[in-house]
Design a protein around this motif. Structure first.
Motif, PDB file in Angstrom:
ATOM      1  N   TYR A  37       0.974  -1.047   0.016  1.00  0.00           N
ATOM      2  CA  TYR A  37       0.050  -0.048   0.064  1.00  0.00           C
ATOM      3  C   TYR A  37       0.879   1.233   0.021  1.00  0.00           C
ATOM      4  CZ  TYR A  37       0.607   0.870   5.067  1.00  0.00           C
ATOM      5  OH  TYR A  37       1.080   1.141   6.387  1.00  0.00           O
ATOM      6  N   ARG A  39       3.336   3.768  -1.144  1.00  0.00           N
ATOM      7  CA  ARG A  39       4.475   3.856  -2.245  1.00  0.00           C
ATOM      8  C   ARG A  39       4.695   2.606  -2.823  1.00  0.00           C
ATOM      9  NH1 ARG A  39       8.591   7.433   0.885  1.00  0.00           N
ATOM     10  NH2 ARG A  39       6.451   7.711   1.844  1.00  0.00           N
ATOM     11  N   ARG A  95      -7.448   8.402  14.274  1.00  0.00           N
ATOM     12  CA  ARG A  95      -7.094   7.527  13.063  1.00  0.00           C
ATOM     13  C   ARG A  95      -8.022   7.114  12.321  1.00  0.00           C
ATOM     14  NH1 ARG A  95      -2.705   7.796  11.767  1.00  0.00           N
ATOM     15  NH2 ARG A  95      -1.343   6.925  13.139  1.00  0.00           N
ATOM     16  N   ARG A 106      -3.441   9.865  -3.695  1.00  0.00           N
ATOM     17  CA  ARG A 106      -3.416  10.004  -5.084  1.00  0.00           C
ATOM     18  C   ARG A 106      -4.599   9.445  -5.982  1.00  0.00           C
ATOM     19  NH1 ARG A 106       0.602   5.761  -5.832  1.00  0.00           N
ATOM     20  NH2 ARG A 106       0.350   5.450  -3.662  1.00  0.00           N
ATOM     21  N   ASP A 174       2.486  13.449  10.276  1.00  0.00           N
ATOM     22  CA  ASP A 174       1.385  13.100   9.383  1.00  0.00           C
ATOM     23  C   ASP A 174       0.936  14.368   8.708  1.00  0.00           C
ATOM     24  OD1 ASP A 174       1.433  10.411   9.533  1.00  0.00           O
ATOM     25  OD2 ASP A 174      -0.168  10.181  11.190  1.00  0.00           O
ATOM     26  N   ARG A 181       1.667  17.745  -0.578  1.00  0.00           N
ATOM     27  CA  ARG A 181       0.998  17.596  -1.846  1.00  0.00           C
ATOM     28  C   ARG A 181      -0.059  18.522  -1.991  1.00  0.00           C
ATOM     29  NH1 ARG A 181      -0.084  11.218  -1.928  1.00  0.00           N
ATOM     30  NH2 ARG A 181       2.044  10.424  -2.671  1.00  0.00           N
ATOM     31  N   TYR A 188       5.775  12.591  -4.973  1.00  0.00           N
ATOM     32  CA  TYR A 188       6.390  12.306  -3.778  1.00  0.00           C
ATOM     33  C   TYR A 188       7.328  13.466  -3.704  1.00  0.00           C
ATOM     34  CZ  TYR A 188       4.084   8.201  -2.771  1.00  0.00           C
ATOM     35  OH  TYR A 188       3.060   6.960  -2.599  1.00  0.00           O
ATOM     36  N   LYS A 189       7.755  14.020  -2.757  1.00  0.00           N
ATOM     37  CA  LYS A 189       8.831  14.950  -2.418  1.00  0.00           C
ATOM     38  C   LYS A 189       9.472  14.628  -1.167  1.00  0.00           C
ATOM     39  CE  LYS A 189       5.587  18.690  -4.037  1.00  0.00           C
ATOM     40  NZ  LYS A 189       4.534  19.640  -3.915  1.00  0.00           N
ATOM     41  N   ASN A 203       6.560   9.929  11.783  1.00  0.00           N
ATOM     42  CA  ASN A 203       5.106   9.591  12.054  1.00  0.00           C
ATOM     43  C   ASN A 203       5.473   7.968  12.559  1.00  0.00           C
ATOM     44  OD1 ASN A 203       5.966   8.533   9.525  1.00  0.00           O
ATOM     45  ND2 ASN A 203       3.910   8.718   8.571  1.00  0.00           N
ATOM     46  N   TYR A 204       6.228   7.134  12.109  1.00  0.00           N
ATOM     47  CA  TYR A 204       6.255   5.980  12.526  1.00  0.00           C
ATOM     48  C   TYR A 204       7.084   5.958  14.123  1.00  0.00           C
ATOM     49  CZ  TYR A 204       5.267   4.014   7.890  1.00  0.00           C
ATOM     50  OH  TYR A 204       4.593   3.742   6.939  1.00  0.00           O
ATOM     51  N   GLU A 207       4.421   6.933  16.577  1.00  0.00           N
ATOM     52  CA  GLU A 207       3.631   5.801  16.958  1.00  0.00           C
ATOM     53  C   GLU A 207       4.243   4.845  17.883  1.00  0.00           C
ATOM     54  OE1 GLU A 207       0.792   5.605  14.617  1.00  0.00           O
ATOM     55  OE2 GLU A 207      -0.166   4.051  15.783  1.00  0.00           O
ATOM     56  N   ASN A 233       5.816  -4.403  12.711  1.00  0.00           N
ATOM     57  CA  ASN A 233       5.182  -3.802  11.335  1.00  0.00           C
ATOM     58  C   ASN A 233       5.896  -2.345  10.681  1.00  0.00           C
ATOM     59  OD1 ASN A 233       3.232  -3.319   9.564  1.00  0.00           O
ATOM     60  ND2 ASN A 233       1.670  -2.758  10.808  1.00  0.00           N
ATOM     61  N   HIS A 241      10.855   2.334   3.334  1.00  0.00           N
ATOM     62  CA  HIS A 241      10.643   3.869   2.964  1.00  0.00           C
ATOM     63  C   HIS A 241      12.071   4.432   2.888  1.00  0.00           C
ATOM     64  CE1 HIS A 241       6.409   3.640   3.427  1.00  0.00           C
ATOM     65  NE2 HIS A 241       6.186   4.861   4.009  1.00  0.00           N
ATOM     66  N   TYR A 245      13.488   6.283  -0.411  1.00  0.00           N
ATOM     67  CA  TYR A 245      14.001   7.748  -0.753  1.00  0.00           C
ATOM     68  C   TYR A 245      15.204   7.685  -1.243  1.00  0.00           C
ATOM     69  CZ  TYR A 245      10.008  10.096   2.052  1.00  0.00           C
ATOM     70  OH  TYR A 245       9.039  10.390   2.588  1.00  0.00           O
TER      71      TYR A 245
END
Ligand code: NDP
Length: 264
Positions: A37, A39, A95, A106, A174, A181, A188-189, A203-204, A207, A233, A241, A245
């Motif tokens: 899911y 990218r 959430r 997208r 987040d 965008r 993606y930037k 963000n992770y 979490e 996870n 990720h 990048y």
């Protein structure tokens, strides 16, 4: 009757071990391939669900199941368990009902239904055991800290403080990602600002801080099992990720780590 079984320590631990098995399978699976899911989305995973609704479906059991089990297993209303209930519902209320409408999806993006289904099963189990641990309903002394808990107990204020700090961290991250965008944009930037200067996935990181706080605040095997699952996870996904990048942007800052500032 169902709630009696949930508050039985042996049955509870069976569910906790089941959740730990989920964590083990997850880390093994994600060391072989990336979850398809965002990218890392790709064809070949069967029917799909539009991304915003996929998030609502995946996270709704965490909100509603927790509420039902908490109310069903709570021996009597008490301030500290109710504070834990508030923390959980605040996280999963955001959430489930807010986050899916804040992200910039997208056009046409959708999640494989199998991912959504797996997440729903996991979240149902996870919220069941964590609600039982937080409500104070477990019939055993070493599981809960509620009978003897005072507001000065360091587990209370350290745990709750970490939960709040983690919440601020992942929400800011987040929000920064969503702002990358403009409406209608889909690329993606390279993210900049805040903890993004230190890690690819703040963000992770946030979490992980949240569920570390929850584990301390509930002082429970269920909280610890959820923290281990979250790490199983999100750490492999953060590494994926990060590699993405670096492969995608030749000018990606090479001082950044994947998820733990200065460490990993
Ligand atoms: P990601 O960081 O992959 O994506 C979050 C959002 O930001 C997506 O809409 C994504 O778009 C967008 N985005 C990310 N990077 C960029 C970029 N460089 N440029 C433009 N847009 C970008 O997070 P996840 O979707 O995996 O997770 C979302 C939230 O859910 C996180 O806060 C995470 O902590 C939490 N979560 C918690 C789990 C747990 O086990 N407790 C499990 C999974 C998630 P796109 O989707 O198009 O890539």
């Amino acid at each position: 009757m169902m709630f009696d079984r949930l508050t039985d320590p042996d049955q509870h631990m069976t569910l906790v071990w089941t959740q730990l098995a989920f964590a083990l399978l997850t880390v093994l699976g994600l060391s072989l391939l990336s979850a398809p899911y965002g990218r890392h989305n790709r064809a070949g995973w069967g029917p799909t669900i539009p991304t915003r609704w996929a998030w609502v479906l995946m996270e709704a059991p965490s909100f509603f199941m927790f509420l039902v089990v908490f109310v069903g297993t709570m021996p009597e209303p008490a301030a500290y368990p109710l504070l834990l209930l508030g923390l959980w519902l605040t996280h999963y209320g955001h959430r489930t009902f807010v986050f899916p409408w804040r992200i910039r999806v997208r056009p046409g993006d959708a999640m494989p239904a199998v991912i959504v289904l797996l997440a729903m099963v996991f979240n149902t189990l996870n919220s069941t055991i964590n609600a039982t641990a937080a409500s104070g309903g477990l019939v055993s002394t070493w599981f809960g800290m509620h009978a003897s808990t005072t507001w000065l107990d360091p587990r209370v204020w350290i745990g709750v403080t970490l939960f709040v700090v983690g919440t601020v961290t992942h929400r800011r991250a987040d929000a920064r990602l969503a702002a990358l965008r403009a409406p209608g944009e889909s690329g993606y930037k390279i993210p900049h600002g805040g903890l993004h200067e230190y890690v690819s996935c703040p963000n992770y990181f946030g979490e992980l801080i949240v569920w570390t706080g929850w584990t301390i605040a509930t002082w429970s095997p269920a909280g610890l099992a959820f923290l281990l699952y979250t790490a199983a996870n999100l750490v492999p996904r953060a590494l994926q990720h990060h590699a993405w990048y670096r492969a995608t942007f030749p000018d990606y800052p090479n001082t950044r780590r994947a998820v733990l500032p200065f460490l990993l």
